[in-house]
Design a protein around this motif. Structure first.
Motif, short mmCIF file in Angstrom:
data_model
loop_
_atom_site.label_atom_id
_atom_site.label_comp_id
_atom_site.label_asym_id
_atom_site.label_seq_id
_atom_site.Cartn_x
_atom_site.Cartn_y
_atom_site.Cartn_z
N ASN A 48 0.84 -1.16 -0.05
CA ASN A 48 0.10 -0.01 0.12
C ASN A 48 0.87 1.15 0.01
O ASN A 48 2.08 1.12 0.32
N LEU A 49 0.23 2.34 -0.33
CA LEU A 49 0.96 3.62 -0.43
C LEU A 49 -0.13 4.56 -0.05
O LEU A 49 -1.12 4.59 -0.48
N THR A 50 0.33 5.45 1.01
CA THR A 50 -0.74 6.41 1.60
C THR A 50 0.00 7.94 1.30
O THR A 50 1.17 8.04 1.62
N ILE A 51 -0.69 8.92 0.91
CA ILE A 51 -0.36 10.18 0.66
C ILE A 51 -1.26 11.10 1.07
O ILE A 51 -2.35 11.30 1.13
N PRO A 52 -0.59 11.89 2.27
CA PRO A 52 -1.35 13.20 2.85
C PRO A 52 -2.01 14.04 1.60
O PRO A 52 -1.22 14.65 0.83
N ILE A 53 -3.20 14.64 1.98
CA ILE A 53 -3.82 15.60 1.12
C ILE A 53 -4.11 16.71 2.33
O ILE A 53 -4.86 17.69 1.67
N GLY A 54 -4.06 16.67 3.53
CA GLY A 54 -4.31 17.75 4.43
C GLY A 54 -3.95 17.45 5.79
O GLY A 54 -3.12 16.53 5.91
N GLU A 55 -4.32 18.11 6.67
CA GLU A 55 -3.77 18.02 7.99
C GLU A 55 -4.13 16.54 8.64
O GLU A 55 -3.58 16.23 9.37
N GLN A 56 -5.31 16.15 8.46
CA GLN A 56 -5.96 14.77 8.78
C GLN A 56 -6.36 14.01 7.83
O GLN A 56 -6.79 13.05 8.14
N LEU A 57 -6.18 14.34 6.73
CA LEU A 57 -6.76 13.56 5.44
C LEU A 57 -5.55 13.03 4.65
O LEU A 57 -4.55 13.64 4.59
N SER A 58 -5.95 11.77 3.99
CA SER A 58 -4.84 11.14 3.26
C SER A 58 -5.55 10.14 2.31
O SER A 58 -6.76 9.61 2.70
N LEU A 59 -4.76 9.80 1.29
CA LEU A 59 -5.43 8.91 0.35
C LEU A 59 -4.52 7.61 0.41
O LEU A 59 -3.35 7.62 0.49
#
Length: 198
Positions: A59-70
Motif C-alpha cells: 500500500n501507498l498512503t499520500i497526505p492531502i491535508g492536516e488529517q486527510l490522506s489517500l
C-alpha cells in the motif's frame, strides 16, 4: 456502475497529482504486509472458501491535508506455501480516503476510512464499497506497525462476489517526498557549479 468507478478513479488520481506539489513537506507512507479475508458460512459455499490469506499486500498512503490522506493498496493471492494455500483466488485493488485522528497521540494514530475496491475472484472482477477503521503504531519516526479492518460490501446485483470482511497487518515506512526531489536538485546544482568553476 463502470462509469461511476471510472469517474471516481479519475477524481482520486487527479487529487493525488494536484496535491503532490503542495504536500512535499509531509510524510508519505509505504507498507508491506498480509491480509485475511473472511466470508460468512453461507457466502463461503458460494465463493468456495471461507478464510483466505493474501501475501503480499502493498500500500501507498499520500497526505492531502492536516488529517486527510489517500490510500491505495494491492492484495495478492497467497503464493501457495502449504498450510496457507487458498482454495480460490482473491486479488483486490483498494482505494480509500482516510480521516486520521493524529491529534490524539504521537505514537498511536487511529483513523476511519471509506472507499472502494475491485476484487478479482474465480469468476470476474467485481467492485465493492468499503468502510473501515485502522490504527498505526509508530515504533520510530520512520517505522510503524499498521492494522486495518475492512467491510467490503458487494451489491446483490453482482453475482460474482459476496460482501465480506478483510483484516490486514503491515510494516509501514514513512518518508518525506520533498527530500527526494530536493536532494536531486541540490546534486544537479552542485554539479553545475563545479563545472562552471573550471
Amino acid at each position: 456502475m463502470r462509469k461511476f468507478f471510472f469517474v471516481v478513479t479519475v477524481f482520486l488520481l487527479s487529487n493525488i497529482f494536484a496535491q503532490v506539489e503542495s504536500n512535499r513537506n509531509r510524510k508519505w507512507q509505504i507498507g508491506f504486509g498480509t491480509g485475511v479475508v473472511k466470508f460468512s458460512d453461507e457466502d463461503a459455499s458460494f465463493i468456495g472458501d471461507k478464510n483466505m490469506i493474501q501475501i503480499p499486500r502493498l500500500n501507498l498512503t499520500i497526505p492531502i491535508g492536516e488529517q486527510l490522506s489517500l490510500d491505495g493498496a494491492m492484495s495478492f493471492n497467497s503464493f501457495g506455501v502449504g498450510f496457507i494455500d487458498n482454495s480460490v483466488k482473491y486479488f483486490s485493488l483498494d482505494g480509500s480516503v482516510r480521516y486520521n485522528f493524529n491529534q490524539l497521540s504521537e505514537d498511536f494514530v487511529p483513523y476511519v476510512f471509506a472507499g472502494g475496491s475491485l476484487v478479482d475472484s474465480e469468476r470476474k472482477m467485481t467492485p465493492t464499497f468499503n468502510v473501515g477503521a485502522g490504527l498505526t503504531y509508530w515504533i520510530t519516526n520512520s517505522l510503524g506497525l499498521n492494522t486495518q479492518l475492512y467491510y467490503k460490501h458487494s451489491l446483490e446485483s453482482f453475482e460474482s462476489m459476496r460482501s465480506h470482511i478483510q483484516i490486514t497487518g503491515s510494516l509501514i515506512y514513512s518518508f518525506d517526498i520533498g527530500n527526494l526531489f530536493s536532494g536531486r536538485a541540490t546534486s544537479a546544482i552542485g554539479g553545475a557549479c563545479y563545472f562552471n568553476q573550471h
